[in-house]
Design an enzyme around this catalytic site. Structure first.
Site, PDB file in Angstrom:
ATOM      1  N   HIS A  82       0.853  -1.196   0.000  1.00  0.00           N
ATOM      2  CA  HIS A  82       0.000   0.000   0.000  1.00  0.00           C
ATOM      3  C   HIS A  82       0.883   1.239   0.000  1.00  0.00           C
ATOM      4  CE1 HIS A  82      -3.767  -2.191   0.804  1.00  0.00           C
ATOM      5  NE2 HIS A  82      -2.974  -3.023   1.463  1.00  0.00           N
ATOM      6  N   ASN A 114      -6.403   1.034  -2.971  1.00  0.00           N
ATOM      7  CA  ASN A 114      -7.235   1.703  -1.950  1.00  0.00           C
ATOM      8  C   ASN A 114      -6.651   3.037  -1.491  1.00  0.00           C
ATOM      9  OD1 ASN A 114      -5.167   0.457  -0.500  1.00  0.00           O
ATOM     10  ND2 ASN A 114      -6.444  -0.029   1.264  1.00  0.00           N
ATOM     11  N   HIS A 198      -9.174  -9.919  -1.248  1.00  0.00           N
ATOM     12  CA  HIS A 198      -9.114  -9.834   0.216  1.00  0.00           C
ATOM     13  C   HIS A 198     -10.252 -10.715   0.729  1.00  0.00           C
ATOM     14  CE1 HIS A 198      -8.593  -7.420   4.077  1.00  0.00           C
ATOM     15  NE2 HIS A 198      -9.573  -8.257   4.334  1.00  0.00           N
ATOM     16  N   HIS A 251      -3.023 -12.380   1.573  1.00  0.00           N
ATOM     17  CA  HIS A 251      -2.772 -12.581   3.022  1.00  0.00           C
ATOM     18  C   HIS A 251      -3.576 -13.705   3.681  1.00  0.00           C
ATOM     19  CE1 HIS A 251      -6.116  -9.823   2.771  1.00  0.00           C
ATOM     20  NE2 HIS A 251      -5.390  -8.708   2.815  1.00  0.00           N
ATOM     21  N   ASP A 325       1.936  -6.987   2.442  1.00  0.00           N
ATOM     22  CA  ASP A 325       0.777  -6.159   2.805  1.00  0.00           C
ATOM     23  C   ASP A 325       1.266  -4.927   3.567  1.00  0.00           C
ATOM     24  OD1 ASP A 325      -1.737  -5.140   3.181  1.00  0.00           O
ATOM     25  OD2 ASP A 325      -2.405  -6.663   4.589  1.00  0.00           O
ATOM     26  N   GLY A 344      -3.434  -2.554   9.992  1.00  0.00           N
ATOM     27  CA  GLY A 344      -2.303  -2.599   9.056  1.00  0.00           C
ATOM     28  C   GLY A 344      -0.980  -2.318   9.729  1.00  0.00           C
TER      29      GLY A 344
HETATM   30  O1  DOR Z   1      -4.633  -4.514   7.677  1.00  0.00           O
HETATM   31  C1  DOR Z   1      -4.848  -4.143   6.542  1.00  0.00           C
HETATM   32  N1  DOR Z   1      -4.563  -2.887   6.140  1.00  0.00           N
HETATM   33  N2  DOR Z   1      -5.382  -5.009   5.669  1.00  0.00           N
HETATM   34  C2  DOR Z   1      -5.772  -4.616   4.452  1.00  0.00           C
HETATM   35  O2  DOR Z   1      -6.224  -5.447   3.704  1.00  0.00           O
HETATM   36  C3  DOR Z   1      -5.690  -3.205   4.052  1.00  0.00           C
HETATM   37  C4  DOR Z   1      -4.602  -2.537   4.775  1.00  0.00           C
HETATM   38  C5  DOR Z   1      -4.583  -1.026   4.617  1.00  0.00           C
HETATM   39  O3  DOR Z   1      -4.794  -0.525   3.512  1.00  0.00           O
HETATM   40  O4  DOR Z   1      -4.293  -0.342   5.594  1.00  0.00           O
END
Ligand code: DOR
Length: 455
Positions: A82, A114, A198, A251, A325, A344
Site C-alpha cells: 500500500h 485503496n 481480500h 494474506h 501487505d 495494518g
Molecule cells: O490490515 C490491513 N490494512 N489489511 C488490508 O487489507 C488493508 C490494509 C490497509 O490498507 O491499511
C-alpha cells in the site's frame, strides 16, 4: 528452468558481481558464480574460473563488486504493497514507499488501489505510473475491481488493463457480491489477468478487530472469525472453477483456507495464494501481552495452529508467494484505543529478516525455496517478465548477507510510517545491496567490499 549462459563470449560488461553464491529460484545455489550485467540486462552467469579470469582481466575496478560470503538473488518482488499516494502522502508516497522497498531488497512492488481517490480509472493509473517512473523501485499498479472499491459496479477493466494495471483487487474489502465477482473473473480472463482477493466475508467480520477466539473473549473485543476467510476462499474457488478465471488469495491467515486452497489446486482450479510475514510469525496472544495497536491488522493474527498451517502451506507449495501487505499508518492514527486504530502494519523493511529468522533458520524453507516465493512465483502471478536470472532480462538483483544480525529500528526506516510490531526484534539476514536494471538503488555494503578484487 532458467537458462544460464556458460560464457561471457568476449562481450564487454558494465557490472560484475564476483565471489558470491548465486541463488537461482529454479536451479538452487551456485557457489562462486559471477553475475555479469550489460546495458542493464543479465549478460551471463559464469562459473568457470578460467572464463571468469579472462573476462575480468583489464576490466575497470569500478565495474566489479566483491560479494564474497553473500547471496546474490534475483531482485525481490512484493505483489502486495500500500502506497498512500494519492491521498495520504503524510503516511507514504510513491517515492518513499519505493525507497523503503529498495532498502528491504525489493526491486519491484505492486501497489494496491485503496488510495484516495481509488485507482479505478485510467487517469489515476497514469498518475501513479508517471510518479513511479522516477522511483528507485519498479512500481506496478493493481486497479480496483469495482468502482470506488464499493462492490457495486465493475470498474472499466479493459480500460484499466490498457492503462497498464497488472491485476485487479478491492483489497481492504472482500468483493461480496458473487455475481459481480463472476463477471469480474470473466473479464479478467479475457485479459489474462489475476483477481487478487481480500478474502473475508464482510457480514461475518463486521465490527471485528481481532481474531475471534478465547483471546478476543478474554479481552472483550469483537472478533473476526477464521470462518469468514474460509467461506470467502471457498466461494472464490467455486467461481474460479466455474469461470476459468484466476484468483489470487491475498494474506492467507487461517488453517481452513490453506486446506481449501490445497484441495482446489489438486483439482486444477486456477488459484494462487500469498502469506505475509506477520501471519507466519505472530499469534493473537501477542495482543494481551502488550498494548500495541500495530498488532491490529486485517485479516487478523490468529492461533498457533493457523501459523503452523500457513508454514505447512509454504513448505508444500500450496502458498505460492510471500508478500508484505505493507500498510503504512500515521503514529497519530495508531495512538488510540486498539479497536479504534486503523488496521495494518508496514512490512517492506522487515520482510527478508523475518523470512530468514522464522522460516529458513528454523529449517522450514531453503534459501532457494524462500527466494522463489519472493521472486519468480510472485512475478508469474502478475505476469511480470522478471524474477529470475534469464539472460537478456532486466538485471534486477538483491545481494543478501545471510548471517547479518540486526535489530529492527523503525527510526531507520525509509518508509514515512513506522507502524511495526517488530520494533526492537533481533533478526538475522539482511539485504545489503539492491540493483534495479543494473543500477544500484540501495547499498549498505561496506566500502572495503566494493573495491576491485579482479585477481
Ligand atoms: O490490515 C490491513 N490494512 N489489511 C488490508 O487489507 C488493508 C490494509 C490497509 O490498507 O491499511
Amino acid at each position: 528452468m532458467t537458462p544460464i549462459s556458460k560464457t561471457v563470449k568476449g562481450e564487454k560488461f558494465d557490472l560484475a558481481l564476483i565471489g558470491g553464491s548465486v541463488v537461482d529460484p529454479q536451479l538452487g545455489i551456485i557457489d562462486k558464480a559471477v553475475v555479469f550485467v550489460k546495458d542493464g540486462k543479465f549478460l551471463a552467469i559464469e562459473t568457470k574460473p578460467e572464463t571468469i579470469k579472462r573476462a575480468l582481466a583489464g576490466a575497470s575496478p569500478k565495474s566489479i563488486i566483491d560479494v564474497s560470503g553473500l547471496l546474490v538473488t534475483p531482485g525481490l518482488i512484493d505483489i502486495h504493497v500500500h502506497l498512500r499516494e494519492p491521498g495520504r502522502e503524510d503516511e507514504e508516497t510513491i517515492h518513499s514507499g519505493a525507497s523503503a522497498a529498495a532498502a528491504g531488497g525489493f526491486t519491484s512492488i505492486c501497489c494496491m488501489p485503496n488510495t484516495n481517490p481509488v485507482i479505478d480509472n485510467q487517469e489515476t493509473v497514469r498518475f501513479v505510473l508517471s510518479e513511479a517512473a522516477e522511483a528507485v523501485c519498479r512500481v506496478f499498479v493493481v486497479g480496483a475491481i469495482s468502482k470506488g472499491s464499493k462492490g457495486e459496479e465493475l470498474s472499466e477493466i479493459g480500460d484499466l488493463v490498457k492503462a497498464g494495471v497488472v491485476a485487479i483487487s478491492d483489497d481492504g474489502i472482500f468483493l461480496q457480491n458473487p455475481d459481480l465477482m463472476r463477471r469480474a473473473l470473466e473479464y479478467a480472463r479475457m485479459f489474462d489477468i489475476t483477481i487478487m482477493q481480500h478474502s473475508e466475508d464482510n457480514f461475518l467480520v463486521r465490527g471485528g478487530v481481532m481474531n475471534e477466539s478465547f483471546e478476543s473473549a478474554r479481552l472483550g473485543m469483537r472478533g473476526r472469525p477464521a470462518v469468514a476467510e474460509e467461506i470467502a476462499v471457498l466461494r472464490d474457488i467455486q467461481l474460479a472453477a466455474f469461470t476459468g478465471g484466476k484468483v489470487h488469495v491475498q494474506h492467507v491467515s487461517a488453517a481452513g483456507s490453506v486446506e481449501a486452497i490445497r484441495r482446489a489446486k489438486k483439482e486444477g482450479v486456477r488459484i494462487t495464494a500469498e502469506a505475509c510475514p506477520h501471519h507466519f510469525t505472530l499469534t493473537d496472544t501477542e495482543i494481551r501481552k502488550e498494548f500495541n495497536t500495530n498488532l491490529r491488522v486485517n485479516p487478523p493474527l490468529r492461533t498457533e495452529a493457523d501459523v503452523e498451517a500457513i508454514i505447512g502451506g509454504l513448505v508444500d507449495g500450496t502458498i505460492d508467494c510471500i508478500a508484505t501487505d505493507h500498510a503504512p499508518h500515521s503514529a497519530e492514527e495508531k495512538d488510540c484505543e486498539f479497536d479504534l486504530a486503523p488496521p495494518g502494519m508496514v512490512g517492506l523493511e522487515t520482510a527478508l529478516g523475518l523470512v530468514k529468522t522464522r522460516l529458513i533458520d528454523k529449517g522450514y524453507l531453503s534459501w532457494p525455496d524462500a527466494i522463489q516465493k519472493m521472486t519468480s512465483n510472485p512475478a508469474r502471478i502478475v505476469n511480470l517478465p522478471l524474477g529470475d536470472f534469464t539472460i537478456g532480462r532486466a538485471a534486477d538483483i538483491t545481494v543478501i548477507d545471510p548471517e547479518a544480525s540486526w535489530k529492527v529500528d523503525p527510526l531507520e526506516f525509509k518508509s514515512r510510517s513506522a507502524n511495526t510490531p517488530f520494533d526492537g526484534w533481533e533478526l538475522s539476514g539482511k539485504p545489503v545491496m539492491t540493483i534495479r536494471g543494473g543500477e544500484i538503488t540501495h547499498s549498505s555494503l561496506s566500502a572495503s567490499k566494493k573495491k576491485s578484487s579482479a585477481n
